[in-house]
Design an enzyme around this catalytic site. Structure first.
Site, PDB file in Angstrom:
ATOM      1  N   ASP A  37      33.673  68.083  41.796  1.00  0.00           N
ATOM      2  CA  ASP A  37      34.206  67.794  43.283  1.00  0.00           C
ATOM      3  C   ASP A  37      35.403  66.761  43.115  1.00  0.00           C
ATOM      4  O   ASP A  37      35.391  66.033  42.199  1.00  0.00           O
ATOM      5  CB  ASP A  37      33.004  67.268  43.932  1.00  0.00           C
ATOM      6  CG  ASP A  37      31.954  68.404  44.438  1.00  0.00           C
ATOM      7  OD1 ASP A  37      32.189  69.395  43.980  1.00  0.00           O
ATOM      8  OD2 ASP A  37      31.138  67.862  45.192  1.00  0.00           O
ATOM      9  N   ASP A  38      35.968  66.672  44.405  1.00  0.00           N
ATOM     10  CA  ASP A  38      36.932  65.553  44.514  1.00  0.00           C
ATOM     11  C   ASP A  38      38.366  65.727  43.771  1.00  0.00           C
ATOM     12  O   ASP A  38      39.044  64.942  43.894  1.00  0.00           O
ATOM     13  CB  ASP A  38      36.296  64.254  44.232  1.00  0.00           C
ATOM     14  CG  ASP A  38      35.302  63.809  45.207  1.00  0.00           C
ATOM     15  OD1 ASP A  38      35.163  64.605  46.001  1.00  0.00           O
ATOM     16  OD2 ASP A  38      34.638  62.931  44.824  1.00  0.00           O
ATOM     17  N   HIS A  88      36.700  71.325  49.628  1.00  0.00           N
ATOM     18  CA  HIS A  88      35.712  69.922  50.007  1.00  0.00           C
ATOM     19  C   HIS A  88      36.571  69.258  51.137  1.00  0.00           C
ATOM     20  O   HIS A  88      36.199  68.078  51.070  1.00  0.00           O
ATOM     21  CB  HIS A  88      35.933  69.299  48.615  1.00  0.00           C
ATOM     22  CG  HIS A  88      34.708  68.552  48.275  1.00  0.00           C
ATOM     23  ND1 HIS A  88      33.534  68.468  48.641  1.00  0.00           N
ATOM     24  CD2 HIS A  88      34.500  66.973  47.901  1.00  0.00           C
ATOM     25  CE1 HIS A  88      32.604  67.578  48.445  1.00  0.00           C
ATOM     26  NE2 HIS A  88      33.236  66.515  47.872  1.00  0.00           N
ATOM     27  N   HIS A  92      37.984  64.013  52.175  1.00  0.00           N
ATOM     28  CA  HIS A  92      36.754  63.501  51.971  1.00  0.00           C
ATOM     29  C   HIS A  92      36.047  62.871  52.998  1.00  0.00           C
ATOM     30  O   HIS A  92      35.081  62.182  53.061  1.00  0.00           O
ATOM     31  CB  HIS A  92      36.708  62.856  50.664  1.00  0.00           C
ATOM     32  CG  HIS A  92      35.320  62.636  50.032  1.00  0.00           C
ATOM     33  ND1 HIS A  92      34.217  61.809  50.104  1.00  0.00           N
ATOM     34  CD2 HIS A  92      34.992  63.443  48.891  1.00  0.00           C
ATOM     35  CE1 HIS A  92      33.436  62.215  49.362  1.00  0.00           C
ATOM     36  NE2 HIS A  92      33.659  62.992  48.631  1.00  0.00           N
ATOM     37  N   HIS A 185      32.071  65.165  39.169  1.00  0.00           N
ATOM     38  CA  HIS A 185      33.334  64.767  39.734  1.00  0.00           C
ATOM     39  C   HIS A 185      34.458  64.618  38.849  1.00  0.00           C
ATOM     40  O   HIS A 185      34.243  63.851  37.895  1.00  0.00           O
ATOM     41  CB  HIS A 185      32.932  63.469  40.628  1.00  0.00           C
ATOM     42  CG  HIS A 185      32.052  63.592  41.863  1.00  0.00           C
ATOM     43  ND1 HIS A 185      30.565  64.096  41.271  1.00  0.00           N
ATOM     44  CD2 HIS A 185      31.923  63.880  42.933  1.00  0.00           C
ATOM     45  CE1 HIS A 185      29.779  64.196  42.562  1.00  0.00           C
ATOM     46  NE2 HIS A 185      30.740  64.185  43.487  1.00  0.00           N
TER      47      HIS A 185
END
Length: 225
Positions: A37-38, A88, A92, A185
Site C-alpha cells: 500500500d501507499d 488506495h 490517503h 507498505h
C-alpha cells in the site's frame, strides 16, 4: 501503542460481517497474496521490484493517485512487470470522512493517474483497499454501485510503525496460512524497511510451499471455495 496483536481479532470479527469484501483466498489452497500500500515511491518501490524480480514473484500494489502522478515512470515499471494494480484513494484520506462526491472523485482521479502512467483502462483497475482499513457499510455499498471490488486483508504486521524487520517477518510467519492476504507498505511510512523485509520473508514462505498470486487470483479462488 502498537495495534499488531489486535489485527487478528479485528479480522475474525469483520471478515464474517462483510463477506462481499475480499479478506483472503481459498483456505484449501497454498496460495497467498503479497500486497503493498501507499506507493509508488521513488526509492522504496524500485527496491521492492528488485526483490520480486529476483524471486520471479507477482504481487499486488494499492496506489495513491498523488504518488502515481509524482512517479509515473515507476508506476509503469510496476505495471509492465505484470503486477496487479488497485486503488488506495488519491491522497490517503480515510474514506468515511469524505462526501460521496469526494470519495467518487478520489477513486476516479486515481484511475486517471494510473491510465496516464500505465495505460490501464479504468475498468481494469477496480479493486479498492480503504486507507487505514477504515470503511462503513455505506462505503462498501457505494463501491458495489460504482462497480469496484473491496479488498481487505488477513495478515497485518503493522510495518508502518517500523517495529523492526525481524519483528515484521515473525508476525507474518506466525499468522500466514492458506489464502492469506498480506499487507505491507512501500510508501513514506514503512517503505524504508520493506525491501529488506521481503528479502527475508519470501524465501521462508517459499520454503513452506506457498505460491504467490495476485489479488485477482484470490478473488477467483475465493469464488470456488
Amino acid at each position: 501503542m502498537q495495534l499488531a496483536p489486535l489485527f487478528p481479532i479485528f479480522y475474525r470479527i469483520l471478515q464474517p460481517s462483510f463477506p462481499n469484501c475480499l479478506w483472503g483466498g481459498n483456505p484449501h489452497t497454498k496460495a497467498i497474496a503479497l500486497t503493498f500500500d501507499d506507493g509508488p515511491h521513488p526509492q522504496y518501490t524500485p527496491e521492492v521490484l528488485a526483490v520480486l524480480d529476483r524471486y520471479n514473484i507477482t504481487a499486488s500494489f494499492f496506489w495513491l493517485g498523488v504518488c502515481v502522478n509524482r512517479s509515473p515512470a515507476i508506476a509503469k515499471a510496476v505495471s509492465d512487470r505484470g503486477h496487479w494494480i488497485g486503488l488506495h484513494g488519491y491522497d490517503h484520506r480515510s474514506f468515511p470522512m469524505l462526501s460521496l462526491n469526494e470519495l467518487k472523485g478520489s477513486l476516479e482521479k486515481t484511475q486517471v493517474a494510473i491510465y496516464n502512467a500505465c495505460n490501464l483502462q479504468p475498468e481494469q483497475v477496480r479493486d479498492v483497499r480503504p486507507p487505514n482499513g477504515l470503511f462503513t457499510p455505506a462505503t462498501l455499498k457505494l463501491f458495489s454501485q460504482w462497480n469496484y471490488r473491496s479488498v481487505m486483508w488477513s495478515v497485518v504486521p503493522e510495518d508502518w510503525v517500523r517495529p523492526g524487520i525481524t519483528t515484521v517477518v515473525e508476525r507474518i510467519m506466525q499468522q500466514v496460512k492458506n489464502g492469506s492476504l498480506i499487507v505491507l507498505h512501500d510508501g513514506a511510512c514503512g517503505g524504508q524497511d520493506v525491501a529488506a523485509t521481503i528479502q527475508i520473508l519470501i524465501p521462508q514462505l517459499l520454503q513452506q510451499g506457498y505460491e504467490f498470486v495476485t489479488v485477482d487470483t484470490l478473488w477467483q479462488q475465493a469464488k470456488t471455495d
